[in-house]
Write a protein that holds these residues in place. Structure first.
Motif, mmCIF file in Angstrom:
data_model
loop_
_atom_site.group_PDB
_atom_site.id
_atom_site.type_symbol
_atom_site.label_atom_id
_atom_site.label_comp_id
_atom_site.label_asym_id
_atom_site.label_seq_id
_atom_site.Cartn_x
_atom_site.Cartn_y
_atom_site.Cartn_z
ATOM 1 N N MET A 550 1.026 -1.361 -0.396
ATOM 2 C CA MET A 550 -0.136 -0.185 -0.072
ATOM 3 C C MET A 550 0.775 1.279 -0.155
ATOM 4 O O MET A 550 0.799 2.347 -0.432
ATOM 5 C CB MET A 550 -0.616 -0.165 1.940
ATOM 6 N N ALA A 551 1.988 1.280 1.211
ATOM 7 C CA ALA A 551 2.637 2.434 1.222
ATOM 8 C C ALA A 551 3.651 2.279 0.270
ATOM 9 O O ALA A 551 3.710 4.237 -0.800
ATOM 10 C CB ALA A 551 3.891 2.003 2.511
ATOM 11 N N THR A 552 3.905 1.431 -0.882
ATOM 12 C CA THR A 552 4.686 1.776 -1.985
ATOM 13 C C THR A 552 4.494 2.820 -3.892
ATOM 14 O O THR A 552 3.760 3.081 -4.228
ATOM 15 C CB THR A 552 5.362 0.372 -2.377
ATOM 16 N N LEU A 553 2.838 1.582 -3.971
ATOM 17 C CA LEU A 553 2.004 2.029 -4.324
ATOM 18 C C LEU A 553 1.208 3.250 -4.709
ATOM 19 O O LEU A 553 0.645 3.754 -6.037
ATOM 20 C CB LEU A 553 0.915 0.394 -5.285
ATOM 21 N N LYS A 554 0.372 3.663 -3.247
ATOM 22 C CA LYS A 554 -0.137 4.223 -3.210
ATOM 23 C C LYS A 554 -1.661 4.386 -3.496
ATOM 24 O O LYS A 554 -1.607 5.624 -4.228
ATOM 25 C CB LYS A 554 0.344 5.595 -3.033
ATOM 26 N N PRO A 555 -2.536 3.467 -2.996
ATOM 27 C CA PRO A 555 -3.601 3.960 -3.880
ATOM 28 C C PRO A 555 -4.740 4.580 -2.995
ATOM 29 O O PRO A 555 -4.375 4.983 -2.198
ATOM 30 C CB PRO A 555 -4.444 1.964 -4.164
ATOM 31 N N THR A 556 -5.512 5.092 -4.228
ATOM 32 C CA THR A 556 -6.411 5.748 -3.893
ATOM 33 C C THR A 556 -8.006 6.179 -4.428
ATOM 34 O O THR A 556 -9.037 6.555 -3.522
ATOM 35 C CB THR A 556 -6.193 7.190 -4.206
ATOM 36 N N SER A 557 -8.392 4.241 -4.217
ATOM 37 C CA SER A 557 -9.745 3.797 -4.376
ATOM 38 C C SER A 557 -9.857 2.887 -4.183
ATOM 39 O O SER A 557 -9.188 2.057 -4.605
ATOM 40 C CB SER A 557 -9.927 4.512 -6.121
ATOM 41 N N ARG A 558 -11.050 2.335 -4.506
ATOM 42 C CA ARG A 558 -11.507 0.464 -3.804
ATOM 43 C C ARG A 558 -10.813 0.382 -4.722
ATOM 44 O O ARG A 558 -10.139 -1.039 -5.181
ATOM 45 C CB ARG A 558 -12.777 1.049 -3.795
ATOM 46 N N ALA A 559 -11.322 0.318 -6.251
ATOM 47 C CA ALA A 559 -10.668 -0.678 -7.337
ATOM 48 C C ALA A 559 -9.359 -0.311 -7.923
ATOM 49 O O ALA A 559 -8.850 -2.017 -7.158
ATOM 50 C CB ALA A 559 -11.203 0.029 -8.316
ATOM 51 N N ALA A 560 -8.731 0.240 -7.087
ATOM 52 C CA ALA A 560 -6.796 -0.106 -7.112
ATOM 53 C C ALA A 560 -6.424 -0.732 -5.511
ATOM 54 O O ALA A 560 -4.723 -1.278 -6.102
ATOM 55 C CB ALA A 560 -6.412 1.351 -7.040
ATOM 56 N N LEU A 561 -7.447 -0.112 -4.805
ATOM 57 C CA LEU A 561 -6.893 -1.717 -3.627
ATOM 58 C C LEU A 561 -6.810 -2.384 -3.901
ATOM 59 O O LEU A 561 -6.293 -3.406 -3.188
ATOM 60 C CB LEU A 561 -7.392 -0.622 -2.353
ATOM 61 N N ALA A 562 -7.830 -2.995 -4.436
ATOM 62 C CA ALA A 562 -8.286 -4.614 -4.549
ATOM 63 C C ALA A 562 -7.372 -5.200 -5.396
ATOM 64 O O ALA A 562 -7.084 -6.578 -5.676
ATOM 65 C CB ALA A 562 -9.591 -4.687 -5.686
ATOM 66 N N HIS A 563 -6.285 -4.531 -6.476
ATOM 67 C CA HIS A 563 -5.120 -5.117 -6.889
ATOM 68 C C HIS A 563 -4.230 -5.063 -5.765
ATOM 69 O O HIS A 563 -3.365 -5.922 -6.019
ATOM 70 C CB HIS A 563 -4.935 -4.178 -8.106
ATOM 71 N N ILE A 564 -3.665 -4.218 -4.672
ATOM 72 C CA ILE A 564 -3.083 -4.741 -4.194
ATOM 73 C C ILE A 564 -2.888 -6.522 -3.086
ATOM 74 O O ILE A 564 -4.069 -6.854 -2.509
ATOM 75 C CB ILE A 564 -3.102 -4.410 -2.656
ATOM 76 N N THR A 565 -2.360 -7.187 -2.983
ATOM 77 C CA THR A 565 -1.638 -8.398 -2.988
ATOM 78 C C THR A 565 -2.086 -9.276 -1.316
ATOM 79 O O THR A 565 -1.834 -8.283 -0.267
ATOM 80 C CB THR A 565 -0.495 -9.395 -3.431
ATOM 81 N N GLY A 566 -3.272 -9.943 -1.351
ATOM 82 C CA GLY A 566 -3.864 -10.421 -0.019
ATOM 83 C C GLY A 566 -5.285 -9.056 0.622
ATOM 84 O O GLY A 566 -5.855 -9.805 1.373
ATOM 85 N N ILE A 567 -5.398 -8.503 -0.353
ATOM 86 C CA ILE A 567 -6.806 -7.821 -0.124
ATOM 87 C C ILE A 567 -7.887 -8.582 -0.716
ATOM 88 O O ILE A 567 -8.128 -7.971 -2.085
ATOM 89 C CB ILE A 567 -6.869 -6.657 -0.318
ATOM 90 N N GLY A 568 -8.701 -9.347 0.174
ATOM 91 C CA GLY A 568 -10.029 -9.919 -0.111
ATOM 92 C C GLY A 568 -11.180 -8.949 -0.909
ATOM 93 O O GLY A 568 -10.994 -8.001 0.283
ATOM 94 N N ALA A 569 -12.468 -9.980 -1.013
ATOM 95 C CA ALA A 569 -13.725 -8.782 -1.081
ATOM 96 C C ALA A 569 -14.390 -8.296 0.043
ATOM 97 O O ALA A 569 -14.370 -6.817 -0.111
ATOM 98 C CB ALA A 569 -14.909 -9.666 -2.146
#
Length: 585
Positions: A550-569
């Motif tokens: 998260m700290a590296t990619l800095k997603p700012t939306s739920r859609a982007a956050l969903a691509h982080i490994t280890g975050i399921g629905a």
């Protein structure tokens, strides 16, 4: 055939399988009986959790400890899996049974004692079953290091439901134990999948004891994050925990002699902590599923390489770098040999082989990981680059002559005195005792008086006890073991390892957060807050690796956050907005 990948992504938040997970899951979904031998941290639980979600019916998981079941229950519930435990301490047993009968459970965790009970088998016939998962399956084998008799009774339950596939899982089983698991649980030999035993993120270190409290205090000082220190006795646990507390670190003891409420509280505090050290007997750890343990230290010799591998395997389950440091003494080997003499005769050869294997591990000048992997039948490189011997190769000294002098002194003084007295005879230290015994007239008195030889006496005594050239009697005196003859006759040499000095380091914030990233620390603080509110350990929310991404990619939306490994629905829905608030600053 069910496609497991959408479930892997939506429920677990992983874009793909790791290692042999896909092979194991595919066999289970095809209803094939399987034994999976996978190292700790390789994702064994996913191998039955995913099929439990994918298949109709309930997956019954047999697990050896209540605390372990409750840890796994928390983790499964957090990602939306319908799970329950049926244990002696659960107050909602009738509700769990009703949920099972209504087909509302994906996972049902039970102990082997309950699973082997006839009334439980009758209950299982009242609802569809998807799978039997036998966790810590090495407990079924008398050859294993953690034999549990009730595991031997599971076959009756399994055979009562022949159309339900069975999956046995373990991280610690040599070839003999693996064969026994297959036999006892009715799994065909071609149903075994061995992933290998390497844990590359663990750095193995082994040192002789030399002021054990200071040695372990040094590790506690240099290693941030949670740690486990194993002591061999309850008294040792109490003393070491008290002394380590003076370092300023939060430290708790854990052993069977504590009040059950205190023991449970100490375990719960450790599981929830991000920096606590727990000092425990070896029973501790099998009952937790804490992924962020940063170090494991042994204040004495484990019972076997299998035990050592399992205990050190409690470090670094999240894949981050971790330390495993074993401290051993010659007395550990002497006591172990005494214990071997007390077990049933038919078990003694196997116990002696285990002790010999441990001796080879602590005494080797070569790669530690190579010794470990070859013990389990794994191919191993000559060097691993992540053990003390590979990082700082030790030197060697030929100490055969000093060893022969030491053995001669033991023999000439009647094979009834301890190391300290033999040292005083060899170095020519006169005392009332040596005068009274007439030992100053012996030819061995003072024959190792040079500073070079005197410095080798204690290490030589350790080496002789380790090699079974010396043994201790019931009164602490030294006597010859079977290997003494070869050394005295010049048929066997004795080399001593000279370990290079390690610099003592002090821990700091930089060690916990190498990049010094304030965003990472802010995400950890948010995780801590959410964990306290939900009354779960922080790692149940997310692992450090998720926060780092998260700290590296800095997603700012739920859609982007969903691509982080280890975050399921489920976790995206439950925690996504809270972390996005931090990420958006």
């Amino acid at each position: 055939m069910i496609d497991p990948l959408p479930i892997l992504q939506s429920t677990f938040g992983f874009p793909g399988f790791r290692g042999v997970q896909e092979q194991v899951v595919s066999r289970v979904l095809a209803a094939e009986n399987t034994l999976a031998v996978m190292p700790t941290g390789a994702g064994k639980s996913l191998c039955y959790q995913l099929p439990a979600v994918a298949l109709d019916g309930t997956c019954v998981v047999v697990s050896p400890l209540i605390a372990l079941m409750h840890d796994q229950l928390r983790a499964a519930t957090a990602i939306g899996i319908r799970a329950a435990t049926l244990t002696s301490v659960d107050t909602d047993q009738m509700e769990t049974i009703a949920r099972f009968r209504r087909g509302e459970l994906d996972l049902l965790y039970v102990a082997p004692e309950r699973a082997s009970n006839e009334s439980f088998r009758n209950l299982l016939g009242q609802s569809p079953l998807a799978l039997f998962a036998i966790d810590e399956a090495h407990c079924v084998s008398e050859w294993g290091h953690d034999f549990r008799p009730d595991y031997r009774l599971l076959r009756t339950m399994l055979d009562a439901f022949p159309h339900v596939p069975r999956l046995a899982l373990t991280a610690t089983a040599d070839a003999h134990t693996r064969a026994d698991i297959l036999e006892q649980l009715g799994i065909p030999h071609d149903g075994m999948i061995v992933a290998g035993f390497d844990r590359p993120n663990i750095q193995y270190r082994i040192s002789p004891k030399d002021n054990i409290t200071r040695q372990i205090a040094d590790i506690v000082a240099e290693q941030p994050g949670p740690g486990i220190v194993y002591a061999q006795t309850r008294k040792g646990v109490e003393q070491l925990a008290e002394r380590l507390a003076s370092t300023g670190r939060k430290v708790r003891p854990y052993h069977a002699g504590l009040d059950p409420a205190v023991r449970a509280r100490n375990q719960a505090d450790f599981v929830a902590s991000e920096d606590m050290v727990i000092v425990a007997t070896v029973a501790f750890g099998m009952g937790i599923d804490k992924p962020d343990v940063r170090f494991v230290a042994h204040a004495g010799l484990p019972k076997s390489i299998e035990g050592y591998y399992q205990e050190t395997g409690r470090a670094g389950r999240d894949g981050d770098p971790s330390i495993a440091h074993l401290f051993w003494g010659a007395e550990d080997f002497a006591k172990a040999r005494q214990r071997i003499g007390e077990v049933e005769p038919h078990r003694q050869p196997g116990e002696r082989a285990r002790l010999t294997a441990l001796g080879a591990l602590v005494e080797t000048p070569t790669c530690r990981r190579q010794i470990l992997l070859r013990h389990f039948g794994d191919p191993a490189p000559d060097t691993c680059g992540n053990c003390d011997n590979c990082l700082n190769p030790p030197g060697a000294i030929d100490a055969t002559e000093v060893a022969r002098k030491f053995l001669s002194a033991v023999f000439r003084t009647g094979q009834s005195f301890g190391v300290g007295y033999i040292e005083s005879i060899l170095t020519g230290q006169s005392s009332e005792r040596s005068l009274m015994n007439g030992h100053e007239a012996l030819g061995v008195f003072g024959i190792a008086s040079s500073s070079e030889e005197a410095a080798l006496i204690k290490p030589v005594s350790r080496a002789l006890l380790l090699r079974d050239a010396l043994r201790t009697n019931d009164f602490g005196g030294l006597e010859f073991g079977p290997e003494a003859r070869g050394i005295l006759k010049g048929e066997t040499t004795v080399s001593l390892l000279v370990q290079p000095k390690r610099e003592r380091r002090r821990r700091g914030a930089a060690a916990e957060n190498p990049a010094g990233d304030p965003l990472f620390e802010a995400l950890r603080a948010k995780r801590r807050e959410l964990a306290q509110a939900a009354q779960v350990p922080p790692y149940v929310i997310f692992h450090d690796s998720v926060l780092r991404e998260m700290a590296t990619l800095k997603p700012t939306s739920r859609a982007a956050l969903a691509h982080i490994t280890g975050i399921g629905a489920r976790k995206l829905e439950t925690y996504g907005d809270a972390f996005l608030e931090v990420l958006r600053g």
